[in-house]
Design a protein around this motif. Sequence first.
Motif, PDB file in Angstrom:
ATOM      1  N   ALA A 143      11.321 -14.380  -0.150  1.00  0.00           N
ATOM      2  CA  ALA A 143      11.040 -14.760  -1.683  1.00  0.00           C
ATOM      3  C   ALA A 143       9.784 -15.597  -1.595  1.00  0.00           C
ATOM      4  N   CYS A 144       8.653 -15.770  -0.904  1.00  0.00           N
ATOM      5  CA  CYS A 144       7.600 -16.480  -0.795  1.00  0.00           C
ATOM      6  C   CYS A 144       6.312 -15.581  -0.990  1.00  0.00           C
ATOM      7  N   LEU A 145       5.837 -15.722  -2.235  1.00  0.00           N
ATOM      8  CA  LEU A 145       4.500 -14.924  -2.451  1.00  0.00           C
ATOM      9  C   LEU A 145       3.449 -15.442  -1.743  1.00  0.00           C
ATOM     10  N   GLN A 146       3.305 -16.578  -1.573  1.00  0.00           N
ATOM     11  CA  GLN A 146       2.347 -17.336  -0.800  1.00  0.00           C
ATOM     12  C   GLN A 146       2.237 -16.764   0.840  1.00  0.00           C
ATOM     13  N   TYR A 147       3.484 -16.572   1.190  1.00  0.00           N
ATOM     14  CA  TYR A 147       3.370 -16.146   2.721  1.00  0.00           C
ATOM     15  C   TYR A 147       2.666 -14.842   2.807  1.00  0.00           C
ATOM     16  N   TRP A 148       2.964 -13.696   1.751  1.00  0.00           N
ATOM     17  CA  TRP A 148       2.403 -12.476   2.088  1.00  0.00           C
ATOM     18  C   TRP A 148       0.891 -12.353   1.620  1.00  0.00           C
ATOM     19  N   ASN A 149       0.527 -13.387   0.793  1.00  0.00           N
ATOM     20  CA  ASN A 149      -0.821 -13.349   0.284  1.00  0.00           C
ATOM     21  C   ASN A 149      -1.881 -13.857   1.509  1.00  0.00           C
ATOM     22  N   LYS A 150      -1.065 -15.264   2.170  1.00  0.00           N
ATOM     23  CA  LYS A 150      -1.972 -15.479   3.352  1.00  0.00           C
ATOM     24  C   LYS A 150      -1.994 -14.612   4.440  1.00  0.00           C
ATOM     25  N   LYS A 151      -0.822 -14.153   4.788  1.00  0.00           N
ATOM     26  CA  LYS A 151      -0.756 -13.407   5.708  1.00  0.00           C
ATOM     27  C   LYS A 151      -1.743 -12.018   5.707  1.00  0.00           C
ATOM     28  N   LYS A 152      -1.903 -11.564   4.377  1.00  0.00           N
ATOM     29  CA  LYS A 152      -3.014 -10.557   4.126  1.00  0.00           C
ATOM     30  C   LYS A 152      -4.357 -11.090   4.479  1.00  0.00           C
ATOM     31  N   GLN A 153      -4.682 -12.281   4.101  1.00  0.00           N
ATOM     32  CA  GLN A 153      -6.054 -12.861   4.152  1.00  0.00           C
ATOM     33  C   GLN A 153      -6.442 -13.172   5.584  1.00  0.00           C
ATOM     34  N   THR A 154      -5.506 -13.242   6.489  1.00  0.00           N
ATOM     35  CA  THR A 154      -5.779 -13.713   7.829  1.00  0.00           C
ATOM     36  C   THR A 154      -5.035 -12.975   8.858  1.00  0.00           C
ATOM     37  N   PRO A 155      -5.287 -11.651   8.778  1.00  0.00           N
ATOM     38  CA  PRO A 155      -4.383 -10.393   9.532  1.00  0.00           C
ATOM     39  C   PRO A 155      -4.638 -10.703  11.070  1.00  0.00           C
ATOM     40  N   GLY A 156      -5.479 -11.502  11.628  1.00  0.00           N
ATOM     41  CA  GLY A 156      -5.703 -11.729  12.835  1.00  0.00           C
ATOM     42  C   GLY A 156      -4.879 -12.710  13.631  1.00  0.00           C
ATOM     43  N   ALA A 157      -4.189 -13.630  12.644  1.00  0.00           N
ATOM     44  CA  ALA A 157      -3.547 -14.847  13.014  1.00  0.00           C
ATOM     45  C   ALA A 157      -2.155 -14.348  13.665  1.00  0.00           C
ATOM     46  N   GLN A 158      -1.397 -15.332  14.330  1.00  0.00           N
ATOM     47  CA  GLN A 158       0.021 -14.842  14.989  1.00  0.00           C
ATOM     48  C   GLN A 158       1.042 -15.003  14.009  1.00  0.00           C
ATOM     49  N   TRP A 159       1.024 -14.114  12.990  1.00  0.00           N
ATOM     50  CA  TRP A 159       2.027 -14.404  12.014  1.00  0.00           C
ATOM     51  C   TRP A 159       3.388 -13.582  12.328  1.00  0.00           C
ATOM     52  N   PRO A 160       4.536 -13.789  11.681  1.00  0.00           N
ATOM     53  CA  PRO A 160       5.681 -13.134  12.111  1.00  0.00           C
ATOM     54  C   PRO A 160       5.437 -11.524  11.963  1.00  0.00           C
ATOM     55  N   HIS A 161       6.250 -10.793  12.794  1.00  0.00           N
ATOM     56  CA  HIS A 161       6.048  -9.511  12.812  1.00  0.00           C
ATOM     57  C   HIS A 161       6.844  -8.724  11.820  1.00  0.00           C
ATOM     58  N   ASP A 162       6.198  -8.991  10.478  1.00  0.00           N
ATOM     59  CA  ASP A 162       6.936  -8.311   9.194  1.00  0.00           C
ATOM     60  C   ASP A 162       5.851  -7.381   8.492  1.00  0.00           C
ATOM     61  N   ILE A 163       6.200  -6.270   7.944  1.00  0.00           N
ATOM     62  CA  ILE A 163       5.597  -5.477   7.697  1.00  0.00           C
ATOM     63  C   ILE A 163       5.918  -4.706   6.146  1.00  0.00           C
ATOM     64  N   THR A 164       5.070  -4.273   5.213  1.00  0.00           N
ATOM     65  CA  THR A 164       5.419  -3.473   4.145  1.00  0.00           C
ATOM     66  C   THR A 164       4.832  -2.317   4.021  1.00  0.00           C
ATOM     67  N   GLY A 165       5.599  -1.422   3.107  1.00  0.00           N
ATOM     68  CA  GLY A 165       5.106   0.038   3.059  1.00  0.00           C
ATOM     69  C   GLY A 165       5.886   0.925   2.434  1.00  0.00           C
ATOM     70  N   THR A 166       5.650   2.198   2.194  1.00  0.00           N
ATOM     71  CA  THR A 166       6.510   3.034   1.561  1.00  0.00           C
ATOM     72  C   THR A 166       6.994   4.014   2.735  1.00  0.00           C
ATOM     73  N   TYR A 167       8.121   3.946   2.610  1.00  0.00           N
ATOM     74  CA  TYR A 167       8.986   5.013   3.676  1.00  0.00           C
ATOM     75  C   TYR A 167       8.886   6.308   3.527  1.00  0.00           C
ATOM     76  N   THR A 168       8.294   7.093   4.574  1.00  0.00           N
ATOM     77  CA  THR A 168       7.933   8.361   4.208  1.00  0.00           C
ATOM     78  C   THR A 168       8.946   9.383   5.281  1.00  0.00           C
ATOM     79  N   ASP A 169       9.302   8.789   6.346  1.00  0.00           N
ATOM     80  CA  ASP A 169      10.338   9.986   6.929  1.00  0.00           C
ATOM     81  C   ASP A 169      10.682   9.149   8.279  1.00  0.00           C
ATOM     82  N   ASN A 170      11.703   9.740   9.028  1.00  0.00           N
ATOM     83  CA  ASN A 170      12.253   9.230  10.294  1.00  0.00           C
ATOM     84  C   ASN A 170      12.347  10.422  11.337  1.00  0.00           C
ATOM     85  N   ILE A 171      12.395  10.091  12.532  1.00  0.00           N
ATOM     86  CA  ILE A 171      12.432  11.173  13.576  1.00  0.00           C
ATOM     87  C   ILE A 171      13.452  10.598  14.452  1.00  0.00           C
TER      88      ILE A 171
END
Length: 368
Positions: free
Chosen positions: A279-307
Amino acid sequence: MNNWERKIIHGGRMLVKLTDLQTLDKVTPSRYLNLSQCKLRGVLSSLGIPGLLPVSPNAYFGIAAHRLLERASKGMVSNQENLDNTWNLCVAEVDEELASSLLTSHLVPLSTHVKQYELKKRLLLNTAAFLIPSFSGEYNRQLSGNERWIETPDRKVGGYADKIVQTAAGYEIIDYKTGEVIGRNGIKAEYSIQLMLYAGILYECSGEWPAALKIIDVKGNSYTIGFDKNECIQLLSKARILLLEVNEIIAATKSLEEKQQLLATPTPENCRYCSYRPACLQYWNKKKQTPGAQWPHDITGTYTDNIALGNGTHMLRLEFNNIVYKIRGWQLERHQVVPNEKYAIYNLSKDKAENCYSETMLTTLYNC
């Protein structure tokens, strides 16, 4: 006012949105550090807002353990058989609470998800047996007792002390901890700060300083915390100022987005174990601004398929900005996904290969 909107969608996933924030009436010692590190997390926790991510099974074991220790010290346990039954009841209560939530139902029964469960249980029962009081006049003053509420005269800082005991030297404030008490530099700073705040509260409400501040861990070890009276008074002052700052932001700011921006302090350290990240907008904004930092392993994206994989699980694939993320060990019965929908996935384990992850027992899926 209900601060969360929850809506069940697609196979039991939850869409969650923060709708508003309320001012706080006081600061508790246990919430003080949360507010100091990140005001937004501290506010949500202080308002009793449920977390949006599951935490380690050890934390849920700690909840059951604390309930057992509380009941033992209150005289609700009389013998070993009664102690065993009370522990089973405490675990059953936590299991029921876990089972009632979509976030944690897969962690039931708790006994199968806590490492070295039987060993931890035996150590805990030994400690609880030692705490069973005889009640021969031990608590003979107004402030003595278990789960004792104490607060400053202005009611701005207060909380439940696990135990206050009257001794010949004066009051002792005792806190039970089920996790590790000792850190790299001795007793963990957050525990010392919490108990020093209780010492200051005791002084303001009774005019007496405690004779000792103690922590008892699950093994029955007792740790005494030294404290400086001036430092305790300064901590109380900081807690009052922090409460004022937080409430001014919440009361004066109309936009929820602006409130989040002013209250949130996203850093890898603050966010790693925060259960309010979805629920924290600032978390995702900051995470995208500093991708090299040791952030939690969370990702976003559009689901395409699974194997389908040979072990009965699947490898999920998400795409974001032309990057394909792969998640191994995906359990479709736990997380149902729909093609072309956008998701945020939290608490993954990072694989060695770039953009590759694995599901964990704490992995949680939300629609974006």
